[in-house]
Design an enzyme around this catalytic site. Structure first.
Site: not given
Length: 297
Positions: A49, A137, A165, A204
């Site tokens: 982001t 991730y 994540k 997250i």
């Protein structure tokens, strides 16, 4: 808070840019102060982001150094240190450690990197030698590598590998990771309540840039097992969190944060600002949430 070191909300904070497209550090510090005041539990610096892939290595390192210094121990710090070259990942991770980061988030090898389990294990084994806790991730739609429960188990045997994540957006896939009883972090905005109820260890969250106080209130209620209260708050969050997940995610977060008073300028090229038509749709969905957010200030 649980014993997991990255529980609660870890805000994937936007990276602010000025009108020339350079990182606006004065605005970045202002944003950090606002989010700390809102009660966020941690920050992810140079996140997806936050335009990680559109920052140079030196820009990302400078951003991590500045952000960690500004946060100054008042919230935890996670730095994304993903890169194509494993040597760059190690360099960035050691730099994050020098800056006082509490952990790093690292994509598996991407752009024609290894996709077999052993290749992924070897990669993270090398990264974990840098000394910081590493969060893997899972975003198979972007990098072509899926972290399955079996692979998660193998990765968890690596010293310093602490979590994955999951940003797949697939509720069943995320539930299968959570069922391993290994610390799984949710990274898909619309799945936040389901992930927390299922036992996710932390979040997250990029969409929280737009409504940090409301998101913190929601997560705190869930962590305290006040499920009716959490569901009540989620009713306010859900229209926006589902909308931004449907496309133009980063642009939508930047636009929404601007509308709610946490502006970071426009995304860096090649991403363009959100179209006028999509901005109107976002504004209509965000208005009730923005009013609630203002009432919590």
């Amino acid at each position: 808070m649980s014993a997991f070191p990255f529980s609660g909300i870890n805000l994937a904070i936007t990276t602010p840019f000025d009108t020339q497209g350079n990182i606006d550090y004065a605005r970045f510090e202002t944003l950090i102060e606002g989010y700390i005041a809102a009660g966020v539990h941690g920050f992810v610096l140079s996140s997806g982001t936050g335009m990680h892939v559109y920052l140079s290595k030196e820009e990302s390192k400078e951003l991590v150094a500045f952000g960690a210094k500004a946060i100054a121990g008042r919230a935890r710090v996670i730095a994304q240190t993903s890169a194509l070259l494993v040597e760059d990942v190690l360099e960035r991770t050691r730099h994050a450690a020098d800056c006082g980061a509490d952990g790093v988030m690292v994509l598996p090898p991407f752009f024609e990197g290894p996709t077999d389990d052993q290749g992924i294990v070897d990669f993270y084994t090398t990264v974990c030698q840098a000394g910081l806790p590493v969060i893997g991730y899972n975003v198979p739609q972007a990098v072509g590598v899926e972290v399955t429960p079996a692979l998660f188990g193998k990765l968890s045997e690596i010293p310093n590998f602490v979590s994955v994540k999951d940003s797949s957006g697939d509720l069943a896939a995320q539930a299968s990771l959570i069922r391993t009883d290994l610390p799984t972090m949710n990274g898909a905005d619309p799945l936040a309540p389901y992930a927390l109820y299922a036992g996710a260890a932390g979040l997250i969250w990029g969409g929280a840039n737009m409504a940090p106080r409301t998101c913190v209130a929601f997560v705190n209620a869930a962590m305290e097992r006040q499920w009716e209260r959490a569901r009540e708050i989620w009713r306010e969050l859900e229209p926006v969190m589902s909308l931004i997940w449907q496309g133009d995610y980063v642009q939508s977060v930047y636009a929404g944060a601007q509308l709610s008073g946490y502006g970071a300028g426009n995304p860096r090229r090649p991403l363009a600002r959100l179209s006028a038509e999509k901005l109107e749709v976002l504004k209509a969905a965000l208005d009730p949430l923005a009013s609630r957010e203002a009432g919590l200030a």
